[in-house]
Design an enzyme around this catalytic site. Structure first.
Site, PDB file in Angstrom:
ATOM      1  N   TYR A   1      19.265 -16.348 -12.125  1.00  0.00           N
ATOM      2  CA  TYR A   1      20.585 -16.424 -11.483  1.00  0.00           C
ATOM      3  C   TYR A   1      21.285 -15.068 -11.358  1.00  0.00           C
ATOM      4  O   TYR A   1      22.417 -15.007 -10.909  1.00  0.00           O
ATOM      5  CB  TYR A   1      21.487 -17.381 -12.281  1.00  0.00           C
TER       6      TYR A   1
ATOM      7  N   GLN B   1      30.594 -20.420 -12.536  1.00  0.00           N
ATOM      8  CA  GLN B   1      30.651 -19.079 -13.114  1.00  0.00           C
ATOM      9  C   GLN B   1      31.931 -18.794 -13.912  1.00  0.00           C
ATOM     10  O   GLN B   1      31.871 -18.240 -15.014  1.00  0.00           O
ATOM     11  CB  GLN B   1      30.493 -18.057 -11.983  1.00  0.00           C
TER      12      GLN B   1
ATOM     13  N   ARG C   1      21.878 -12.326 -21.492  1.00  0.00           N
ATOM     14  CA  ARG C   1      20.616 -11.763 -21.003  1.00  0.00           C
ATOM     15  C   ARG C   1      20.842 -11.082 -19.649  1.00  0.00           C
ATOM     16  O   ARG C   1      21.940 -11.165 -19.077  1.00  0.00           O
ATOM     17  CB  ARG C   1      19.585 -12.877 -20.863  1.00  0.00           C
ATOM     18  N   GLY C   2      19.760 -10.468 -19.150  1.00  0.00           N
ATOM     19  CA  GLY C   2      19.763  -9.985 -17.764  1.00  0.00           C
ATOM     20  C   GLY C   2      20.842  -8.968 -17.469  1.00  0.00           C
ATOM     21  O   GLY C   2      20.950  -7.950 -18.146  1.00  0.00           O
ATOM     22  N   GLU C   3      21.665  -9.267 -16.493  1.00  0.00           N
ATOM     23  CA  GLU C   3      22.668  -8.292 -16.044  1.00  0.00           C
ATOM     24  C   GLU C   3      24.085  -8.860 -16.058  1.00  0.00           C
ATOM     25  O   GLU C   3      24.978  -8.330 -16.700  1.00  0.00           O
ATOM     26  CB  GLU C   3      22.315  -7.821 -14.627  1.00  0.00           C
ATOM     27  N   ASP C   4      24.285  -9.955 -15.356  1.00  0.00           N
ATOM     28  CA  ASP C   4      25.665 -10.395 -15.162  1.00  0.00           C
ATOM     29  C   ASP C   4      26.270 -11.004 -16.431  1.00  0.00           C
ATOM     30  O   ASP C   4      27.413 -10.693 -16.785  1.00  0.00           O
ATOM     31  CB  ASP C   4      25.742 -11.392 -13.997  1.00  0.00           C
ATOM     32  N   SER C   5      25.521 -11.850 -17.138  1.00  0.00           N
ATOM     33  CA  SER C   5      26.079 -12.419 -18.381  1.00  0.00           C
ATOM     34  C   SER C   5      26.257 -11.320 -19.424  1.00  0.00           C
ATOM     35  O   SER C   5      27.169 -11.384 -20.260  1.00  0.00           O
ATOM     36  CB  SER C   5      25.186 -13.542 -18.923  1.00  0.00           C
TER      37      SER C   5
ATOM     38  N   ASP D   1      20.645 -12.205  -9.572  1.00  0.00           N
ATOM     39  CA  ASP D   1      20.863 -11.604  -8.249  1.00  0.00           C
ATOM     40  C   ASP D   1      22.042 -12.288  -7.555  1.00  0.00           C
ATOM     41  O   ASP D   1      22.971 -11.637  -7.090  1.00  0.00           O
ATOM     42  CB  ASP D   1      19.612 -11.769  -7.377  1.00  0.00           C
TER      43      ASP D   1
ATOM     44  N   TYR E   1      16.001 -15.621 -22.599  1.00  0.00           N
ATOM     45  CA  TYR E   1      14.708 -15.964 -22.015  1.00  0.00           C
ATOM     46  C   TYR E   1      13.865 -16.642 -23.092  1.00  0.00           C
ATOM     47  O   TYR E   1      14.155 -16.514 -24.289  1.00  0.00           O
ATOM     48  CB  TYR E   1      14.018 -14.696 -21.491  1.00  0.00           C
TER      49      TYR E   1
HETATM   50  O1  TRH Z   1      19.675 -15.266 -14.806  1.00  0.00           O
HETATM   51  P1  TRH Z   1      19.403 -13.927 -15.334  1.00  0.00           P
HETATM   52  O2  TRH Z   1      18.248 -13.806 -16.218  1.00  0.00           O
HETATM   53  O3  TRH Z   1      19.248 -12.904 -14.145  1.00  0.00           O
HETATM   54  C1  TRH Z   1      18.303 -11.858 -14.117  1.00  0.00           C
HETATM   55  C2  TRH Z   1      18.860 -10.512 -14.230  1.00  0.00           C
HETATM   56  O4  TRH Z   1      19.903 -10.296 -13.356  1.00  0.00           O
HETATM   57  C3  TRH Z   1      17.799  -9.492 -13.969  1.00  0.00           C
HETATM   58  O5  TRH Z   1      18.325  -8.199 -14.023  1.00  0.00           O
HETATM   59  C4  TRH Z   1      17.240  -9.745 -12.612  1.00  0.00           C
HETATM   60  O6  TRH Z   1      16.243  -8.853 -12.333  1.00  0.00           O
HETATM   61  C5  TRH Z   1      16.702 -11.138 -12.597  1.00  0.00           C
HETATM   62  O7  TRH Z   1      17.722 -12.052 -12.876  1.00  0.00           O
HETATM   63  C6  TRH Z   1      16.114 -11.462 -11.269  1.00  0.00           C
HETATM   64  O8  TRH Z   1      20.688 -13.422 -16.157  1.00  0.00           O
HETATM   65  P2  TRH Z   1      22.121 -12.900 -15.655  1.00  0.00           P
HETATM   66  O9  TRH Z   1      22.004 -11.593 -14.963  1.00  0.00           O
HETATM   67  O10 TRH Z   1      22.971 -12.942 -16.820  1.00  0.00           O
HETATM   68  O11 TRH Z   1      22.591 -13.961 -14.607  1.00  0.00           O
HETATM   69  C7  TRH Z   1      22.972 -15.254 -14.948  1.00  0.00           C
HETATM   70  C8  TRH Z   1      24.095 -15.726 -14.074  1.00  0.00           C
HETATM   71  O12 TRH Z   1      24.301 -17.119 -14.258  1.00  0.00           O
HETATM   72  C9  TRH Z   1      25.418 -15.039 -14.411  1.00  0.00           C
HETATM   73  O13 TRH Z   1      26.136 -14.823 -13.208  1.00  0.00           O
HETATM   74  C10 TRH Z   1      26.154 -16.092 -15.231  1.00  0.00           C
HETATM   75  C11 TRH Z   1      25.679 -17.353 -14.577  1.00  0.00           C
HETATM   76  N1  TRH Z   1      25.786 -18.578 -15.376  1.00  0.00           N
HETATM   77  C12 TRH Z   1      26.741 -19.513 -15.001  1.00  0.00           C
HETATM   78  O14 TRH Z   1      27.524 -19.267 -14.079  1.00  0.00           O
HETATM   79  N2  TRH Z   1      26.815 -20.688 -15.687  1.00  0.00           N
HETATM   80  C13 TRH Z   1      25.994 -20.971 -16.733  1.00  0.00           C
HETATM   81  O15 TRH Z   1      26.097 -22.069 -17.328  1.00  0.00           O
HETATM   82  C14 TRH Z   1      25.024 -20.002 -17.115  1.00  0.00           C
HETATM   83  C15 TRH Z   1      24.121 -20.272 -18.291  1.00  0.00           C
HETATM   84  C16 TRH Z   1      24.946 -18.814 -16.413  1.00  0.00           C
END
Ligand code: TRH
Length: 363
Positions: A18, A241, A257-261, A20, A184
């Site tokens: 999620y 979100q 994890r990742g970037e946004d969270s 990107d 993850y």
């Molecule tokens: O989902 P991610 O693992 O995304 C990753 C990273 O961005 C990584 O850098 C990228 O290369 C890859 O995707 C393709 O983790 P991230 O970045 O934290 O994104 C999760 C998103 O989901 C964030 O915007 C928060 C949102 N979210 C919700 O809105 N509600 C929820 O209940 C949860 C668990 C997450």
């Protein structure tokens, strides 16, 4: 007038997870709601946006939500209008017909490649770099989010801290340690559960759906909720979100994890533990180290070691038990540090605002 740069097109190709779409969705809303831009968000997979924004219809090819026009991006998309600013998220490669339409515009639109977040120093050197197209009269600019004023900053809405503080102030709390888990499946989740299950005091673990919940279910069996001693484990449904942000504000420790969270956990100003998105050749460990080096500045040696050891244990799967113990002991200092860290970061420009200025300067 070109300098107005009213129309912005953001292109997002969902690779996995999620992150990107999470970044693009936040940026799109902020540009529309705080900067008055007319934003079209082109997404190739609307089903990945739907959980973050449950109001949308994943089968609808064009719709508007939160002031953003959301369009399904298919390879055959017809180009009726080209934005004055085009954001290609994470080098997703624009459709050839759209590029050709950009090249025929006068003046040329501002073309941005929004990059992934890293605390590594090279990102400061690459931020803002121009890359002329090999055959078309177009220039693409690399825009790097980051933790220093030499980068493009981090996404931060104008009212974010005020909303956070208001929410925390009205939150009724008991002595239970509230923890959120978004990770993850490579994280040592089973070991964490065993450690938390031995806690002498109440712990409530809020588990995100997908990989985190699958890892918990694999360890405990069944679908939850689970109770082990003083540990309650509560799965939650995927939250919109803004609701997810609120959960992070309310928890004492957030596993992200990742970037946004990861960014949102920093704005939450609570203790957090980050699992970096796995990259080939262990490149994610360089990202982790680069972040930790910046982040621990200002912590005591004990606090810094506690944070570094837990982040590394969570990412490597080694040494979690001792690292958790030390982290819990250092938590008051780390929580205070995180508030300072968030305020320090907020002293830098926010990404959306800085991007608007950057693009205006490229006309
Ligand atoms: O989902 P991610 O693992 O995304 C990753 C990273 O961005 C990584 O850098 C990228 O290369 C890859 O995707 C393709 O983790 P991230 O970045 O934290 O994104 C999760 C998103 O989901 C964030 O915007 C928060 C949102 N979210 C919700 O809105 N509600 C929820 O209940 C949860 C668990 C997450």
């Amino acid at each position: 007038m070109a300098a107005m740069q009213l129309n912005w097109d953001i292109f997002c190709r969902v690779i996995d997870n999620y992150g990107d779409i999470g970044v693009c969705w936040r940026l799109a809303r902020q540009l529309a709601n705080e900067h008055g831009k007319q934003v079209r968000l082109w997404v190739d997979d609307l089903r990945s946006l739907q959980p973050l924004c449950p109001e949308i219809d994943a089968t609808c090819l064009e719709q508007t939500s939160h002031g953003v026009e959301i369009c399904h991006w298919s390879e055959t998309v017809a180009v009726e209008r080209v934005g004055e600013v085009i954001i290609e998220a994470f080098a997703c490669e624009l459709p050839a017909a759209y590029l050709a339409a950009m090249a025929s515009m006068t003046p040329k639109p501002c073309w941005i490649n929004l990059e992934y977040l890293t605390a590594e120093a090279w990102a400061e050197g690459c931020h803002g770099m121009a890359s002329p197209h090999p055959s078309l009269p177009l220039v693409k600019y690399f825009y790097f989010p980051g933790f220093s004023p030499a980068t493009g900053g981090l996404l931060r809405e104008r009212n974010l801290f005020a909303s956070r503080d208001a929410e925390i102030a009205q939150c009724l709390r008991d002595d239970t340690l509230e923890i959120s888990l978004f990770c993850y499946d490579s994280a040592p989740v089973g070991e964490l559960l065993d450690i938390l299950g031995e806690s002498p005091t109440a712990v409530r673990l809020h588990v995100a759906p997908g990989q985190p919940l699958a890892a918990v279910a694999a360890h405990f069996g069944g679908n939850g909720p689970w109770q082990r001693g003083a540990l309650s484990v509560l799965p939650f449904e995927f939250l919109p979100q803004e609701e997810f942000d609120r959960l992070l504000w309310r928890c004492d420790i957030n596993f992200v994890r990742g970037e946004d969270s990861f960014v949102r956990a920093q704005w939450a100003a609570q203790a957090f533990v980050w699992q970096a998105y796995w990259q080939a050749d262990e490149a994610h460990l360089d990202k982790l180290d680069a972040f930790l080096q910046r982040y621990i500045a200002g912590l005591s040696a004990t606090g810094a070691n506690a944070a570094v050891d837990l982040f590394q244990a969570w990412n490597s799967g080694c040494g979690l038990r001792q690292a958790w113990k030390n982290f819990l002991a250092a938590r008051p200092e780390i929580a205070t540090h995180n508030r300072r860290w968030a305020e320090g970061l907020a002293g830098n420009h926010d990404l959306a605002e800085a991007l608007v200025k950057f693009c205006a300067g490229k006309v």
